[in-house]
Write an enzyme that holds these catalytic residues in place. Structure first.
Site, short mmCIF file in Angstrom:
data_model
loop_
_atom_site.label_atom_id
_atom_site.label_comp_id
_atom_site.label_asym_id
_atom_site.label_seq_id
_atom_site.Cartn_x
_atom_site.Cartn_y
_atom_site.Cartn_z
N HIS A 1 0.69 -1.28 -0.41
CA HIS A 1 -0.39 0.21 -0.59
C HIS A 1 1.05 1.21 -0.44
O HIS A 1 2.01 1.39 0.88
CB HIS A 1 -1.32 0.08 1.30
CG HIS A 1 -2.09 1.53 1.77
ND1 HIS A 1 -2.65 1.90 0.78
CD2 HIS A 1 -1.84 2.41 2.35
CE1 HIS A 1 -3.56 2.72 0.93
NE2 HIS A 1 -2.92 3.19 2.04
N ASP B 1 0.66 5.22 -0.55
CA ASP B 1 0.58 6.43 -0.34
C ASP B 1 1.18 7.38 -0.65
O ASP B 1 2.47 7.56 -0.70
CB ASP B 1 0.06 6.91 1.62
CG ASP B 1 0.19 6.06 2.55
OD1 ASP B 1 -1.65 5.69 2.11
OD2 ASP B 1 0.42 5.63 2.86
N ASP C 1 -7.58 1.73 2.37
CA ASP C 1 -7.16 2.61 3.08
C ASP C 1 -8.01 3.43 3.65
O ASP C 1 -8.17 4.29 4.62
CB ASP C 1 -6.31 3.10 3.26
CG ASP C 1 -5.41 3.45 3.93
OD1 ASP C 1 -5.61 3.34 5.89
OD2 ASP C 1 -4.36 3.85 4.19
N HIS D 1 -6.04 9.38 -0.11
CA HIS D 1 -7.23 9.62 0.88
C HIS D 1 -6.37 10.24 2.72
O HIS D 1 -6.45 10.14 3.58
CB HIS D 1 -6.93 8.01 1.28
CG HIS D 1 -6.01 7.31 1.48
ND1 HIS D 1 -6.08 6.88 0.59
CD2 HIS D 1 -5.46 6.68 2.76
CE1 HIS D 1 -4.62 5.98 0.86
NE2 HIS D 1 -4.63 5.48 2.13
#
Length: 984
Positions: free
Chosen positions: A52, A54, A176, A420
């Protein structure tokens, strides 16, 4: 994602050579997905190996990619891809999923053909599956649907250009984001996705779903059509991370698996037993014998072989297990196995907001965090939409010198800030500054060719000034206007019907004339600006006045120009009212103040006069209230009644300026020229006073007298469909609101919040200019959170309190709310209040782009008199050209949308037929191909799962494309790739 520095320049350089061609059956074939066999007699564990990543959070995008600023996190994305490729190459059983296209694109640009070929080979043989495919993993609470469409479209284009057919994803992966919106689910169905997986949902909801084995479900995410999508929630309480004890990554501390029985560290039996217990627990949450287990985390797999070699040992250890089988898998393979098992699944029709991880912690603060950034994202969105329109119109008209790559930086930057931990305001401050820099660079590059494009569209080739938007007009700064005695003001309307738009031009003083397209003098007024408003901008020069005029009936997808000329250094005569004249407007549209409190007293609109008051309040922040979380200490505390600074009544605008304290002012106004059926509240708050470092969270609250909405209110879902909210209630699970009676009733408002009194057949709505948290905590109340300054952090990872600074001071926030009231009924031949609100929401989201140019010494009379309209005729106000943008040098993406829901208006909620071949004034539409929403797959070749066996209707297939009669039902969006040809 906007790419800074070297990466950005590479993106812009490479964009010219990327091509896109519509093959006969372009689209991601399920043959690209290679799945291992499941055992129907055993529990099959689908191990999903993922990272994951970001696109900015604790570090900037570039820092995450290159591995910089490692004192914060020792992470470099580039090493993940290189390591994964090496770990997969030569091991055909292994699987991995790639999600964030922004980072993939950065990596791709820095590789030679050998590395690219290896990556593509792994994608083609199903070992490395592209999942989600958006530029970033977007937030679902604060984003507007148009920006969501854009970030998927841009990601899909890059994937298709680089990886071809197998680069088109078929699974949405939102593991997420802090809660999930219904509209996002609806958009994913329109993208043609087979399923949507996520990790975060309310802890009470998770508990109920586990007990009823409903972690797999069907999501009917629209109240206006029959489409559904599979939804998958993870059974693990670790959101999307590896099970406890099985995190083998370089960043983890769990022991590796030792499978040599002669080694004193041998632990295989212990690991097998522990994993078996986890699997049996997870299996109890699902109705099939398939269990999904995520094996990853934030920026895992920088040394991928560590992860894969341990998984190899674990899988091998279960080879002869009587009840459990472990396989390398992907979300696509898991979904395929579930579908083949045909379980009975429940159908969800609401959303997954708000999100809480315990009874005391509601992730609703981020709906309002970093409010200036949220507004700037909206501004950049406006520029991008106008840029896409103008570039398409320029290409179609034969302006071959147009470089559509000028939009790439802004497309990327816009895609990044939907992330996000970006638009949410939950990133570190230095990352937020980087996002702002990225957007500004993108805006400047996108606007650079506007003057040339507009000059040619108007048919004028000389004496045309350079144009730029004034990005600081919100703080009354526009250098061009303030430095010039004559200013050309160009207004481009991106909507598909004419609009009346109020133009406000900051000036330093004097009297001005404004002439427009018909050669007439335009009603204008010079309005003084509140003295307090911008004293914090020490090194900048805000104007002391504003010239205000209405750009009337700007054509659909068209251009009006105006010449603003200084006539005298002496100020024009101001028509101000008596200090005690507290009535504004007339019997059609107006408001009145209470002379004893100086607060709003009543509003008149749509044939109704209603007693409404409005004031500011603040919540005292409790420990644990921060960027993500809202935890108030008790009820909201009211501001003192305001003083009246100025009352102004002119030909264009009537307004009253209120001062509530030394850091809060507000202007309530109406516009008298053009169609503006709303009351505008223009507020300015900050720097928030925080004595003793006690945080404050500022709200505006509207209270309607004798109004019974019965604990029910309505909020929009990403600017599209409205969702009913009931205080202290969730449709699918029970919760205890006692610990957080306020925060637990907060919901995201990206466009509008409404209350209705069904007995009186009356509704009141407040529209906003950016994402905010909102609620209705008592009868007749609407409240919206507009500013937050918390002095402690909420311990959710960002490591900073929400104490923003700009220009060396605490943040000052300016914004607007728009109040509308009217009947709840859809009356024949009368536009309903709801339809008015829909149209107004579009006009505020897609405001005209306004360019300013120095007109001194130039003869621009003919320019000003020339109008341009991209459309042949205006469309009805329920139909909008959602997108027009270049796809290649000869093709364009064209989207049409119906902006109303069913039953919102007696006439405007009906199906509409549009002839797209006759849509444009100077161009014909040729060779249209209907696509899924992301414009990467042909609609007719779409092959999604049929869930009708669950009791849901299977959506009817689109009828054969007839470009002369494109039908649009309420809330419909239809996407085409077309050619535009100049009319003979």
């Amino acid at each position: 994602m906007g790419l800074n520095g070297t990466v950005l320049s590479l993106l812009l350089g490479a964009s010219a050579v990327l091509g896109f061609y519509i093959n006969a059956k372009i689209g991601a074939s399920k043959s690209c997905v290679k799945c291992h066999d499941v055992d129907p007699d055993k529990i099959t564990v689908h191990m999903i190996h993922h990272s994951h990543d970001d696109v900015g959070w604790l570090k900037t995008v570039d820092q995450y990619y290159w591995g910089l600023n490692n004192s914060i996190q020792h992470i470099g994305y580039q090493y993940i891809v290189n390591s994964v490729i090496n770990a997969l190459d030569g091991y055909p059983d292994r699987r991995f999923i790639q999600v964030e296209t922004a980072f993939f694109w950065m990596w791709w640009q820095h590789q030679d053909n050998v590395a690219r070929s290896k990556f593509k080979k792994l994608v083609d043989n199903g070992q490395l599956e592209i999942i989600n495919g958006a530029w970033s993993m977007n937030d679902e609470a604060c984003v507007n649907y148009q920006s969501t469409i854009d970030l998927f479209t841009w990601g899909f284009k890059i994937l298709n250009d680089t990886l071809g057919e197998c680069g088109n994803p078929t699974i949405a992966w939102q593991i997420d984001p802090f809660g999930h919106s219904r509209e996002h689910g609806s958009l994913m169905t329109k993208m043609g996705f087979d399923g949507l997986f996520f990790g975060r949902l309310d802890h009470n909801d998770r508990k109920v779903r586990k007990a009823s084995k409903d972690m797999d479900f069907i999501w009917k995410a629209s109240a206006n059509d029959d489409s559904v999508i599979y939804g998958g929630a993870f059974g693990t309480d670790n959101t999307y991370h590896s099970p406890g004890g099985f995190c083998f990554d370089l960043l983890c501390s769990d022991d590796a698996i030792v499978d040599d029985p002669d080694d004193e560290g041998y632990n295989l039996d212990e690991k097998v037993f522990s994993f078996e217990e986890e699997v049996k627990k997870y299996a109890s949450y699902y109705k099939t014998k398939n269990v999904i287990v995520t094996m990853g985390g934030d920026f895992y797999y920088q040394a991928a072989d560590i992860n894969f070699s341990n998984s190899d040992r674990l899988i091998k250890a279960f080879e002869n297990h009587p009840d459990i089988k472990l396989i390398y898998s992907t979300p696509s393979c898991y979904l395929q196995a579930v579908y083949e098992a045909k379980p009975e699944m429940t159908t969800k029709t609401d959303d997954f907001l708000p999100y809480s991880n315990d009874d005391d912690t509601y992730w609703v603060g981020f709906y309002s965090s970093k409010p200036n950034f949220k507004l700037y994202e909206r501004i950049s969105h406006n520029v991008l939409q106008s840029a896409k329109h103008l570039n398409s119109l320029a290409l179609a008209s034969g302006q071959r010198e147009v470089n559509v790559g000028s939009m790439d930086a802004l497309k990327g930057a816009s895609g990044v800030v939907q992330h996000h931990d970006a638009i949410t305001g939950t990133e570190k401050q230095h990352v937020n500054f980087d996002y702002l820099k990225m957007l500004t660079k993108g805006i400047n590059e996108a606007e650079a060719p506007f003057a040339s494009i507009i000059r040619n569209l108007l048919g004028k080739s000389s004496d045309f000034p350079e144009l730029s938007s004034c990005l600081l007009v919100n703080v009354s700064i526009c250098t061009v206007a303030q430095a010039s005695d004559e200013v050309l003001v160009v207004v481009y309307n991106p909507l598909s019907w004419p609009v009346d738009h109020v133009v406000r031009v900051p000036i330093d003083g004097g009297s001005y004339s404004v002439s427009g397209p018909k050669g007439d003098m335009i009603f204008d007024v010079v309005v003084p600006i509140s003295d307090f408003s911008y004293v914090l901008l020490d090194d900048m020069k805000p104007g002391k006045y504003e010239v205000v005029f209405v750009a009337s009936q700007v054509p659909p997808m068209g251009i009006n120009s105006y010449l603003l000329k200084k006539e005298s250094d002496e100020p024009s005569e101001q028509k101000s009212a008596d200090a005690d004249d507290f009535k504004f407007g007339d019997e059609n549209l107006g408001f009145e103040l209470d002379s004893s409190t100086n607060l709003l007293r009543s509003v008149t609109m749509n044939g109704k006069t209603v007693e409404i008051t409005q004031n500011f309040f603040y919540y005292t922040s409790k420990d644990g209230s921060g960027a993500y979380i809202f935890k108030p200490e008790g009820d909201a505390i009211s501001f003192d009644n305001p003083t009246i600074e100025r009352i102004f009544k002119g030909e264009v605008v009537e307004e009253v300026q209120q001062r509530f304290n030394n850091w809060t002012t507000q202007i309530i106004r109406i516009y008298k020229q053009g169609v503006h059926n709303y009351i505008e509240f223009d507020w300015l708050v900050g720097p928030v006073d925080v004595p003793n470092d006690t945080g404050k969270e500022i709200i505006t609250r509207f209270t309607v007298n004798e109004f019974a909405n019965e604990k029910t209110f309505y909020t929009d879902s990403n600017g599209r469909e409205m969702i009913e909210r009931i205080m202290n209630y969730r449709p699918t699970f029970e919760f205890d609101p006692a610990k957080q009676p306020i925060a637990s009733n907060y919901f995201p408002v990206t466009s509008k919040i409404t209350i209705k009194d069904k007995e009186q057949k009356l509704q009141v709505s407040v529209l906003n200019d950016r994402s905010q948290g909102g609620t209705s905590l008592d009868q007749g109340q609407i409240e919206l959170m507009i500013h937050r300054r918390t002095m402690r952090e909420d311990r959710k990872g960002v490591g900073e309190s929400l104490d923003e600074y700009e220009f060396g001071h605490g943040v000052v926030v300016r914004g607007q709310h728009y109040l509308v009231l009217g009947s709840t009924e859809a009356i024949e031949n009368v536009t309903s209040a709801t339809a008015q609100e829909r149209i107004l929401a579009q006009q505020k989201l897609l405001r005209p782009w306004i360019g300013f140019g120095n007109a001194s010494g130039k003869n621009l009379t003919e320019v000003v008199r020339k109008q341009f309209s991209g459309l042949k005729e205006k469309l009805p106000e329920n139909i909008n050209v959602l997108s027009l943008e270049p796809r290649t040098d000869t093709t364009h993406i064209l989207r049409l949308e119906h902006i109303l829901e069913k039953n919102e208006d007696s006439s405007l909620s009906q199906e509409v037929t549009v002839d797209i071949t006759e849509l444009f004034a100077e161009y014909t539409v040729e060779n249209p191909v209907e696509m899924v929403l992301g414009a990467n797959r042909q609609l007719e070749s779409l092959d999604t799962y049929d869930w009708s066996y669950t009791g849901n209707l299977k959506p009817a297939k689109r009828e054969r494309l007839n470009a002369n009669a494109i039908k649009l039902a309420p809330m419909d969006i239809r996407t085409f790739v077309v050619e535009l040809k100049k009319r003979n």
